[in-house]
Scaffold this motif. Structure first.
Motif, mmCIF file in Angstrom:
data_model
loop_
_atom_site.group_PDB
_atom_site.id
_atom_site.type_symbol
_atom_site.label_atom_id
_atom_site.label_comp_id
_atom_site.label_asym_id
_atom_site.label_seq_id
_atom_site.Cartn_x
_atom_site.Cartn_y
_atom_site.Cartn_z
ATOM 1 N N PHE A 1 0.842 -1.370 -0.024
ATOM 2 C CA PHE A 1 -0.040 0.077 -0.061
ATOM 3 C C PHE A 1 0.803 1.317 -0.048
ATOM 4 C CE2 PHE A 1 -4.246 -1.605 0.332
ATOM 5 C CZ PHE A 1 -3.980 -2.823 0.902
ATOM 6 N N SER A 2 2.054 0.907 -0.063
ATOM 7 C CA SER A 2 2.842 2.379 -0.219
ATOM 8 C C SER A 2 4.056 2.317 -0.883
ATOM 9 C CB SER A 2 3.371 2.817 1.202
ATOM 10 O OG SER A 2 4.254 1.959 1.920
ATOM 11 N N LYS B 1 1.774 7.442 0.535
ATOM 12 C CA LYS B 1 0.855 6.599 0.857
ATOM 13 C C LYS B 1 -0.500 6.584 -0.074
ATOM 14 C CE LYS B 1 2.488 5.272 4.912
ATOM 15 N NZ LYS B 1 2.801 3.937 5.320
ATOM 16 N N THR B 2 -0.883 5.623 -0.302
ATOM 17 C CA THR B 2 -2.140 5.351 -1.086
ATOM 18 C C THR B 2 -3.028 4.626 -0.540
ATOM 19 O OG1 THR B 2 -1.566 3.411 -2.502
ATOM 20 C CG2 THR B 2 -0.860 5.677 -3.454
ATOM 21 N N GLU B 3 -4.210 4.497 -0.903
ATOM 22 C CA GLU B 3 -5.188 3.521 -0.530
ATOM 23 C C GLU B 3 -5.662 2.153 -1.222
ATOM 24 O OE1 GLU B 3 -7.121 6.167 -3.366
ATOM 25 O OE2 GLU B 3 -5.852 6.423 -1.810
ATOM 26 N N ARG B 4 -4.610 2.164 -2.386
ATOM 27 C CA ARG B 4 -4.843 0.726 -3.120
ATOM 28 C C ARG B 4 -3.345 0.396 -3.645
ATOM 29 N NH1 ARG B 4 -9.886 -1.090 -4.134
ATOM 30 N NH2 ARG B 4 -11.410 0.437 -4.029
ATOM 31 N N GLN C 1 -6.769 -1.286 -8.324
ATOM 32 C CA GLN C 1 -7.496 -2.517 -7.751
ATOM 33 C C GLN C 1 -6.944 -3.925 -8.067
ATOM 34 O OE1 GLN C 1 -11.512 -2.574 -9.048
ATOM 35 N NE2 GLN C 1 -12.159 -3.655 -7.361
ATOM 36 N N LYS D 1 -9.493 3.153 -9.096
ATOM 37 C CA LYS D 1 -8.214 3.907 -9.046
ATOM 38 C C LYS D 1 -7.121 3.475 -9.820
ATOM 39 C CE LYS D 1 -10.323 5.297 -5.152
ATOM 40 N NZ LYS D 1 -10.865 6.725 -5.048
#
Length: 288
Positions: free
Chosen positions: A173-174, A190-193, A213, A227
């Motif tokens: 995730f990062s 940082k990302t949420e995917r 995804q 995303k």
């Protein structure tokens, strides 16, 4: 920023790579084909045919003389860049996941997957010794017993190899920026995917990241929710300042042109996109 769309693969792109001058762009995919393109206009220059499985990795030496590819067909192959002739075939016990030339172009390294009862190995061959190629025997083979290598690059002047393993944070995730000599952690973005690939601009304090995804979930989600944008971060402030859409699936690989004036991305949708930056990009300054 209107991209040049390269359509030369029938399956997902696995890696893209510029040569040192940046005039050529190499792309490999799960369809067994290795393509080489003119980066300035997207014209396909040729293909390297021979692999019988997904091609996971590609690299070009310093003077654009030879090309190296690794595949799920349990082989690493050396090609003449200009003619497309296969120069060497190295058989392995499992899929070749990463490969690369050192600074001199004389030493190649490649890693094999941990599968079918075989553990992961990082192998080194000296191309100046024909006997190594003939015997299919590396001069050094380093076992990696715990987690397989998913990415690997040579350090400065070919003094060492930096390898990322399947349990590393960079594949989750990062994306993290490290000093290549000391391996000290410098920055986090940082990302949420999941992040599949990241690249550092050679002229700006910018990092581009691609991901999205998981592939198995793509068909159930729109491109907006998935995303699938390439995301730009400032390398010093760790702040996101831009996104570029276009792919209809996760982005598997990104790369900056050596002159920093464009970047390319390869996606699960099978397309490679070359993006030339607008003039405003070079005048942009992030407010601290």
């Amino acid at each position: 920023m209107k991209p040049i769309l390269l359509q030369g693969h029938e399956r997902s792109i696995t890696q893209i790579k510029y040569n040192r001058e940046g005039d050529l762009l190499f792309s490999v995919a799960k369809d067994t084909v290795t393509n080489v393109w003119y980066s300035v206009n997207g014209e396909r220059l040729g293909t390297y045919n021979g692999h019988t499985g997904a091609v996971w990795c590609v690299d070009c030496d310093w003077d654009t003389k030879n090309v190296l590819t690794g595949s799920a067909d349990n082989s690493c192959r050396l090609w003449d860049c200009e003619t497309g002739k296969q120069l060497a075939l190295l058989h392995t016990n499992s899929a070749v996941r990463t490969c690369g030339f050192d600074f001199s172009g004389n030493i190649i390294m490649f890693s094999t997957d941990k599968q079918m009862g075989y553990q992961c190995f990082l192998n080194f061959f000296d191309l100046r010794d024909p006997q190594q190629i003939e015997d299919n025997q590396p001069y050094l083979s380093v076992p990696c017993s715990d987690y397989k290598i998913t990415s690997a690059v040579w350090g400065p002047l070919g003094e060492f190899v930096i390898a990322g393993h399947e349990n590393g944070e960079i594949n989750q995730f990062s994306a993290k920026l490290f000093d290549s000599a000391s391996m000290d952690h410098i920055k986090s973005f940082k990302t949420e995917r999941p992040v599949n690939s990241a690249a550092i601009s050679p002229i700006m304090d910018h990092v581009v990241m691609g991901g999205g995804q998981e592939a198995m979930e793509v068909t159930t989600t729109s491109t907006r929710i998935g995303k699938f944008e390439a995301r730009f971060f400032h390398a010093a402030y760790e702040e996101e300042f831009g996104r570029v859409k276009g792919h209809f699936g996760p982005i598997n690989c990104v790369a900056f042109h050596p002159d920093g004036k464009s970047y390319s991305s390869g996606g699960e949708d099978g397309y490679t996109r070359i993006h030339y930056f607008d003039p405003q990009y070079f005048d942009f300054e992030l407010e601290a």
